[in-house]
Design a protein around this motif. Structure first.
Motif, short mmCIF file in Angstrom:
data_model
loop_
_atom_site.label_atom_id
_atom_site.label_comp_id
_atom_site.label_asym_id
_atom_site.label_seq_id
_atom_site.Cartn_x
_atom_site.Cartn_y
_atom_site.Cartn_z
N SER A 141 8.59 2.19 -2.94
CA SER A 141 7.46 2.96 -2.45
C SER A 141 7.36 2.63 -0.97
CB SER A 141 6.17 2.55 -3.18
OG SER A 141 5.08 3.25 -2.67
N VAL A 142 7.98 3.46 -0.13
CA VAL A 142 8.32 3.07 1.24
C VAL A 142 7.09 2.63 2.03
CG1 VAL A 142 9.32 3.85 3.42
CG2 VAL A 142 10.33 4.56 1.24
N ARG A 143 6.01 3.38 1.92
CA ARG A 143 4.82 3.05 2.73
C ARG A 143 4.28 1.67 2.38
NH1 ARG A 143 -0.52 3.92 1.72
NH2 ARG A 143 -0.05 5.23 -0.10
N LEU A 144 4.12 1.38 1.08
CA LEU A 144 3.57 0.09 0.70
C LEU A 144 4.58 -1.03 0.96
CD1 LEU A 144 1.07 -1.30 -0.39
CD2 LEU A 144 2.02 -1.08 -2.70
N TRP A 145 5.85 -0.76 0.71
CA TRP A 145 6.88 -1.77 0.97
C TRP A 145 6.84 -2.20 2.44
CZ3 TRP A 145 10.52 -4.20 -2.16
CH2 TRP A 145 11.52 -4.93 -1.50
N THR A 146 6.82 -1.21 3.32
CA THR A 146 6.80 -1.51 4.76
C THR A 146 5.54 -2.27 5.12
OG1 THR A 146 8.10 0.49 5.21
CG2 THR A 146 6.88 -0.47 7.05
#
Length: 562
Positions: A141-146
């Motif tokens: 989940s790119v946004r939360l991962w970042t």
């Protein structure tokens, strides 16, 4: 054990329970497969280790996580990849992922890991062996991962509100088991106590995947932040589950496995019946219920969806929570069949979403009454698939009418009643649902319309004498074998048939997806269309290093701040 009940409240009628709108409103409960697994692992004092974590600074490499039970070990072999953003997709037809996994039967050797490294990252394009029990893949989940990597690298903790809203750092796009792509057949593990229940292999794979994802995000933060990096707060990490994107591939499962699906539903209905039969409840049991109700309100507050149907259902559910709260304010829940009273009240006071939430919640104080039913949820009745040709035509007609009386008078020539057709895509060999009158798919239709087929068989049977053996009918009409088989299966599986039209213009496949996923123990269902849904698994669950008998069960309900 002292019996809780003296009089028996009957299980709910399949005609009520097996409507798609109700199946699409089911919630997790004590019998959910994830909770069965965490209870077992804690009760049996499983041990866990990480014998390998060989990941480079780009986040590429492999790791191994081993779960050791009383008799056997199982190991998740995880491969991390550096996936370009333009290749990241939730579609089952994707060809690359952020991470890929296999659950290995035992402890893998370096040779095993080398073999898996050449196949597991390819998923369908590779091949595994019967030493592998499942094959899976996941994307960030790119946004939360970042966000989590950046905050930890800066010496800070991630924002809790973002954790609650998303709920996971990675989501799986498939967890394959039971013989797919060369993996071990179900028969290999069906007689092992620890994984004999439905989907326990897959639930273990996801449980260990969650540990890998936590460790990987911490490692990537360390690479970026160096000495100033913060360790992820265990209280925050606990609310990071594993997401899942599930599409139409799952929907036909409950049609194709009537005995298995019956066993799931019947176990839950029997549990509800037993608790409703309690004549007087102890105050401690009433307190447990009130506690999990309060905690479930917190979980529902975190549940968001943009799909119009789920938005409407969530609004109704929040109204239901207020109604339940008002009911509880005037009832001590101890006297006069309290659980039956609240269920009967709910049938007219709440939406189906609220009714089924309440039906799950009343089970929570009664683990001693309910949990043993988990041993009844696998399908061990191979004989049920064998057609008894000696049954008279009249008997088969009666069985069909019992399960499909609602369907026998429908006009099956009306396009509204047969708008859709299920077929299998040539490219991915996955189930699809198409428009019968707009696409050239009718010739490829799969037998996933049991109601229509039952009506056709019933009509054909009308021309046969009552006392003729069904074998004679089937010799003339072999096209009705699957309907006769299902009719006879209904004798042992009264909850095996959906009491709705699976090819009608208004069918919502997500109802079938949710029914199955609720038994997995999924929460926060978020339909993205009428054909696929995102969910969260294991959010709130203890990690292996904190798992114990005190926290192995009610983890699904968030603690409410006092």
């Amino acid at each position: 054990m002292e019996p809780h009940a003296q009089t028996e409240i009957a299980r709910r009628d399949p005609a009520t329970v097996m409507r798609l709108s109700r199946l699409g409103s089911l919630h997790q409960c004590r019998l959910s497969f994830m909770r069965q697994l965490t209870r077992r692992m804690a009760d049996e004092n499983w041990s866990f280790s990480r014998p390998a974590f060989e990941i480079d600074d780009k986040g590429v490499g492999h790791a191994v996580y081993t779960a050791q039970g009383p008799d056997r070990a199982y190991s998740l072999v995880a491969f991390a990849h550096d996936l370009p953003a333009d290749q990241r997709s939730d579609r089952v037809i994707a060809e690359a992922w952020d991470a890929t996994f296999a659950l290995f039967d035992g402890i893998p050797t370096p040779e095993d890991i080398d073999r898996l490294s050449q196949n597991v990252p390819l998923q369908e394009a590779g091949r595994v062996s019967e030493t592998e029990l499942s094959l899976s893949r996941a994307n960030r989940s790119v946004r939360l991962w970042t966000h989590v990597v950046d905050r930890l690298a800066a010496g800070q903790q991630p924002d809790l509100e973002q954790i609650y809203q998303v709920g996971y750092l990675m989501r799986t796009t498939a967890v394959y088991g039971s013989g797919k792509f060369g993996a071990a057949d179900r028969e290999k593990t069906a007689d092992r106590d620890e994984v004999s229940g439905p989907f326990q292999i897959e639930m273990l794979s996801v449980y260990l995947t969650r540990v890998f994802v936590r460790d990987l995000v911490q490692y990537m933060a360390q690479v970026k932040g160096g000495d100033q990096t913060s360790a992820l707060d265990p209280e925050i990490a606990r609310w990071l589950g594993i997401g899942n994107s599930t599409g139409l591939g799952m929907a036909p499962f409950i049609v194709n496995h009537p005995v298995l699906f019956n066993n799931w539903i019947m176990a839950r209905e029997e549990a509800i019946s037993r608790v409703r039969s309690v004549e007087t409840a102890a105050e401690k049991d009433a307190r447990v219920f009130r506690d999990v109700f309060a905690r479930s309100k917190q979980s529902i507050a975190w549940w968001h969806s943009e799909h119009p149907i789920q938005v409407e259902k969530l609004a109704a559910l929040k109204d239901d929570l207020n109604s339940i709260g008002a009911f509880l304010a005037t009832d001590d829940l101890t006297q006069d069949h309290p659980w039956d009273r609240i269920i009967r009240w709910s049938e007219t006071a709440l939406s189906e979403e609220g009714q089924e939430l309440l039906a799950s919640l009343i089970l929570e104080p009664y683990g001693d009454v309910v949990d043993g039913l988990s041993s009844c949820m696998a399908d061990t009745n191979a004989a049920a698939q064998v057609i008894d040709g000696t049954v008279p035509v009249s008997g088969v007609r009666a069985l069909i009418r019992n399960s499909f009386d609602w369907a026998l008078d429908l006009d099956w020539n009306d396009p509204e009643n047969c708008t859709r057709a299920w077929y299998v895509s040539e490219e991915k060999l996955e189930p699809r649902l198409g428009e019968r009158f707009e696409e050239p798919i009718a010739d490829y239709e799969q037998p996933l319309a049991p109601a229509r087929d039952a009506a056709l068989a019933f009509k054909a049977l009308q021309e046969w004498p009552d006392d003729a053996p069904i074998a004679e009918f089937l010799l003339r009409h072999p096209e009705h074998r699957h309907t006769v088989r299902r009719a006879q299966i209904s004798r042992v599986a009264p909850y095996g048939e959906i009491h709705d039209n699976t090819i009608g213009a208004n069918v919502m496949p997500i109802d079938m997806l949710r029914a199955k996923l609720s038994f997995f123990g999924a929460t926060h269902f978020d339909p993205r269309s009428d054909r696929w849904v995102r969910i969260c698994m294991y959010a709130g669950a203890p990690y292996p290093d904190e798992l114990n008998t005190a926290n192995a069960d009610l983890w699904v309900y968030p603690e409410v701040a006092q």
